[in-house]
Design a protein around this motif. Structure first.
Motif, mmCIF file in Angstrom:
data_model
loop_
_atom_site.group_PDB
_atom_site.id
_atom_site.type_symbol
_atom_site.label_atom_id
_atom_site.label_comp_id
_atom_site.label_asym_id
_atom_site.label_seq_id
_atom_site.Cartn_x
_atom_site.Cartn_y
_atom_site.Cartn_z
ATOM 1 N N ALA A 163 34.144 16.622 53.764
ATOM 2 C CA ALA A 163 33.510 15.622 52.896
ATOM 3 C C ALA A 163 33.468 16.101 51.445
ATOM 4 C CB ALA A 163 32.099 15.326 53.398
ATOM 5 N N ILE A 164 33.231 17.392 51.249
ATOM 6 C CA ILE A 164 33.221 17.948 49.888
ATOM 7 C C ILE A 164 34.621 17.909 49.293
ATOM 8 C CG2 ILE A 164 32.851 20.050 48.540
ATOM 9 C CD1 ILE A 164 30.563 20.719 50.537
ATOM 10 N N ALA A 165 35.625 18.283 50.094
ATOM 11 C CA ALA A 165 37.010 18.239 49.612
ATOM 12 C C ALA A 165 37.394 16.819 49.209
ATOM 13 C CB ALA A 165 37.955 18.759 50.694
ATOM 14 N N ARG A 166 36.977 15.836 50.010
ATOM 15 C CA ARG A 166 37.277 14.438 49.687
ATOM 16 C C ARG A 166 36.618 14.026 48.366
ATOM 17 N NH1 ARG A 166 35.049 10.228 53.870
ATOM 18 N NH2 ARG A 166 33.143 11.063 52.977
ATOM 19 N N ALA A 167 35.417 14.562 48.113
ATOM 20 C CA ALA A 167 34.709 14.205 46.878
ATOM 21 C C ALA A 167 35.359 14.822 45.646
ATOM 22 C CB ALA A 167 33.252 14.649 46.981
ATOM 23 N N VAL A 168 35.879 16.042 45.764
ATOM 24 C CA VAL A 168 36.402 16.725 44.572
ATOM 25 C C VAL A 168 37.884 16.468 44.335
ATOM 26 C CG1 VAL A 168 34.642 18.517 44.801
ATOM 27 C CG2 VAL A 168 36.920 18.929 45.749
ATOM 28 N N VAL A 169 38.615 15.980 45.349
ATOM 29 C CA VAL A 169 40.058 15.816 45.205
ATOM 30 C C VAL A 169 40.411 14.800 44.132
ATOM 31 C CG1 VAL A 169 40.371 13.973 46.920
ATOM 32 C CG2 VAL A 169 42.200 15.670 46.570
ATOM 33 N N ILE A 170 39.516 13.855 43.862
ATOM 34 C CA ILE A 170 39.790 12.818 42.857
ATOM 35 C C ILE A 170 39.496 13.308 41.436
ATOM 36 C CG2 ILE A 170 39.403 10.922 44.475
ATOM 37 C CD1 ILE A 170 36.609 10.574 43.219
ATOM 38 N N ARG A 171 39.130 14.600 41.321
ATOM 39 C CA ARG A 171 38.825 15.210 40.022
ATOM 40 C C ARG A 171 37.706 14.460 39.296
ATOM 41 N NH1 ARG A 171 45.167 16.151 38.180
ATOM 42 N NH2 ARG A 171 45.649 17.680 39.809
ATOM 43 N N PRO A 172 36.550 14.362 39.931
ATOM 44 C CA PRO A 172 35.468 13.572 39.345
ATOM 45 C C PRO A 172 34.753 14.320 38.225
ATOM 46 C CG PRO A 172 34.697 14.614 41.337
ATOM 47 C CD PRO A 172 36.159 14.967 41.223
ATOM 48 N N PRO A 173 34.275 13.608 37.234
ATOM 49 C CA PRO A 173 33.440 14.258 36.216
ATOM 50 C C PRO A 173 32.064 14.602 36.765
ATOM 51 C CG PRO A 173 33.523 11.900 35.831
ATOM 52 C CD PRO A 173 34.482 12.176 36.943
ATOM 53 N N VAL A 174 31.622 13.863 37.805
ATOM 54 C CA VAL A 174 30.300 14.070 38.409
ATOM 55 C C VAL A 174 30.453 14.004 39.929
ATOM 56 C CG1 VAL A 174 27.924 13.234 38.599
ATOM 57 C CG2 VAL A 174 29.143 12.988 36.431
ATOM 58 N N VAL A 175 29.845 14.989 40.612
ATOM 59 C CA VAL A 175 29.789 14.976 42.075
ATOM 60 C C VAL A 175 28.340 14.705 42.484
ATOM 61 C CG1 VAL A 175 30.111 16.304 44.192
ATOM 62 C CG2 VAL A 175 31.703 16.596 42.284
ATOM 63 N N LEU A 176 28.133 13.706 43.331
ATOM 64 C CA LEU A 176 26.810 13.307 43.794
ATOM 65 C C LEU A 176 26.653 13.715 45.252
ATOM 66 C CD1 LEU A 176 26.853 9.696 42.285
ATOM 67 C CD2 LEU A 176 25.943 11.769 41.221
ATOM 68 N N MET A 177 25.570 14.422 45.574
ATOM 69 C CA MET A 177 25.343 14.893 46.939
ATOM 70 C C MET A 177 23.968 14.446 47.414
ATOM 71 S SD MET A 177 26.975 18.720 47.057
ATOM 72 C CE MET A 177 28.717 18.989 46.696
ATOM 73 N N ASP A 178 23.946 13.702 48.513
ATOM 74 C CA ASP A 178 22.700 13.154 49.043
ATOM 75 C C ASP A 178 22.302 13.897 50.323
ATOM 76 O OD1 ASP A 178 20.479 11.655 49.548
ATOM 77 O OD2 ASP A 178 21.532 9.783 49.934
ATOM 78 N N GLU A 179 21.431 14.890 50.182
ATOM 79 C CA GLU A 179 20.946 15.717 51.294
ATOM 80 C C GLU A 179 22.087 16.107 52.233
ATOM 81 O OE1 GLU A 179 17.100 15.605 52.550
ATOM 82 O OE2 GLU A 179 16.501 13.793 51.489
ATOM 83 N N PRO A 180 23.131 16.755 51.719
ATOM 84 C CA PRO A 180 24.333 16.988 52.526
ATOM 85 C C PRO A 180 24.162 18.001 53.648
ATOM 86 C CG PRO A 180 24.506 18.156 50.446
ATOM 87 C CD PRO A 180 23.273 17.297 50.356
ATOM 88 N N LEU A 181 23.091 18.794 53.619
ATOM 89 C CA LEU A 181 22.938 19.849 54.625
ATOM 90 C C LEU A 181 21.888 19.536 55.684
ATOM 91 C CD1 LEU A 181 23.105 22.987 52.290
ATOM 92 C CD2 LEU A 181 24.970 21.618 53.256
ATOM 93 N N SER A 182 21.275 18.384 55.615
ATOM 94 C CA SER A 182 20.127 18.109 56.480
ATOM 95 C C SER A 182 20.501 18.010 57.954
ATOM 96 C CB SER A 182 19.417 16.827 56.038
ATOM 97 O OG SER A 182 20.305 15.725 56.114
ATOM 98 N N ASN A 183 21.779 17.736 58.269
ATOM 99 C CA ASN A 183 22.195 17.621 59.667
ATOM 100 C C ASN A 183 22.702 18.933 60.263
ATOM 101 O OD1 ASN A 183 21.575 14.891 59.848
ATOM 102 N ND2 ASN A 183 23.590 14.251 59.148
#
Length: 370
Positions: A163-183
């Motif tokens: 999921a992190i790789a999918r978020a950064v592959v588009i070269r975003p200026p901002v990465v948003l993470m919503d409680e990604p470790l809670s599970n």
């Protein structure tokens, strides 16, 4: 087996995935659901490349704020600007942000390679360029050898890396993470904290991370934004908030679990002494105080200690548990307040004890009922 990137390979991946961030400004953000104000005027400036944690209890507005930044929720009022461009009226896909969800949100029928490349396909990036960028992203999260697996064949920690790789592959200026470790389980959460901070440092994007876990916020963020009831209570570095919370509710969320109501009897040199729960207790004054003021003393469990005799708060022990180096318990004062404390031995339920804060470890706030 997962492979580890060599330092030159890590640097190369960073160079290929990095995207210049810009200042993100939230100006008077408001979001209402009927008569309920989930966000009540949020002002925040986030510098390029910062790691910001939005911290607070359930219902404080932190996830609502993140969804408004992402464009998944429209604003009732206010503006969002990225650099010199207003973006709050743009559709989510036009903002160009990466997002990591609590539930991973991977496509179960697609392999890892296709999951990571989905955002690129939506941007029209295909062929050799897309393949290269997907493998760069997978290298960054150390999953290049897992590219052909389905999500269901992977552990929770591996799925979160996808999921992190999918978020950064588009070269975003901002990465948003919503409680990604809670599970994830406790061990994986600790491992993934280091992974997330390392990835942030490598790609250079701004990261906004929502959590209710103070340990996560303290270990990850450059600055922490503590929220309550749709408002920002305090913004500061992890050290600032841990040592110098400016409000009793912020202190509570930063681990000062015991709160005692009392009345100020003296103030001297930045220290206030109050009468509370049958004892005189002193702490650092976090508000202007004078004798006679109502006040609340806050202290962390590890700093409220059971003593054999002398001064202290008379209590009755209600429960205790062993945590390796010490025992931690809950006791009840005559006022009915529950106190969280530390002891070097097991005290049986119903035992009488006295609790005393370690010197210099308590805070005193203006206030009435704790």
């Amino acid at each position: 087996m997962e492979t580890t990137l060599t330092l030159p390979a890590q640097h190369e991946a960073k160079t290929r995935l990095a995207r210049q961030s810009a200042r993100l400004e939230l100006d008077g953000l408001r979001r209402s659901f009927g008569s309920y104000n989930a966000l009540d005027g949020i002002d925040l400036t986030i510098e390029p490349g910062e790691f910001i944690a939005l911290l607070g209890p359930s219902g404080c507005g932190k996830s609502t704020a993140l969804n408004c930044i992402a464009g998944l929720l429209s604003l009732t009022g206010g503006e969002i600007r990225l650099g010199d461009k207003r973006i709050d009226q743009l559709e989510p896909e036009k903002r160009g942000f990466g997002m990591v969800f609590q539930s991973y949100a991977l496509f179960p029928h697609m392999n890892v390679r296709k999951n990571v490349g989905f955002g690129l396909a939506m941007q029209g990036v295909r062929g050799a360029e897309a393949d290269k960028r997907v493998m760069d992203a997978l290298s960054l999260v150390r999953l290049e050898s897992q590219a052909d697996k389905l999500p269901g064949q992977m552990s929770g920690g591996q799925q979160q890396r996808v999921a992190i790789a999918r978020a950064v592959v588009i070269r975003p200026p901002v990465v948003l993470m919503d409680e990604p470790l809670s599970n994830l389980d406790a061990k994986l959460r600790l491992e993934m904290r280091a992974e997330i901070r390392g990835i942030h440092d490598q790609i250079g994007s701004t990261t906004i991370y929502v959590t209710h876990d103070q340990d996560e916020a303290l270990s990850l963020a450059d600055r922490i934004v503590v929220m309550s009831q749709g408002r920002i209570m305090q913004i500061g570095t992890p050290e600032d908030l841990y040592l110098r919370p400016n409000h009793v509710d912020v202190a509570d969320f930063m681990g000062f679990r015991t709160r005692l109501s009392g009345r100020v009897v003296s103030v001297s040199g930045g220290e206030a002494t109050i009468e509370a729960a049958g004892a005189r207790l002193s702490g650092t004054a976090r508000d202007p105080l004078k004798p006679g003021d109502d006040a609340i003393l806050s202290v962390r469990p590890e700093d409220l200690v059971a003593v054999d005799e002398g001064e202290g708060i008379p209590v009755t022990v209600t429960s205790m548990e062993y945590r390796g180096r010490a025992f931690f318990g809950v006791a009840r004062a005559a006022t009915g307040a529950d106190l969280y404390f530390r002891a070097d031995r097991l005290l049986p339920r119903g035992a009488k004890a006295r609790l005393k804060p370690d010197e210099g470890r308590s805070l005193v706030f203006r206030g009435g009922k704790a």
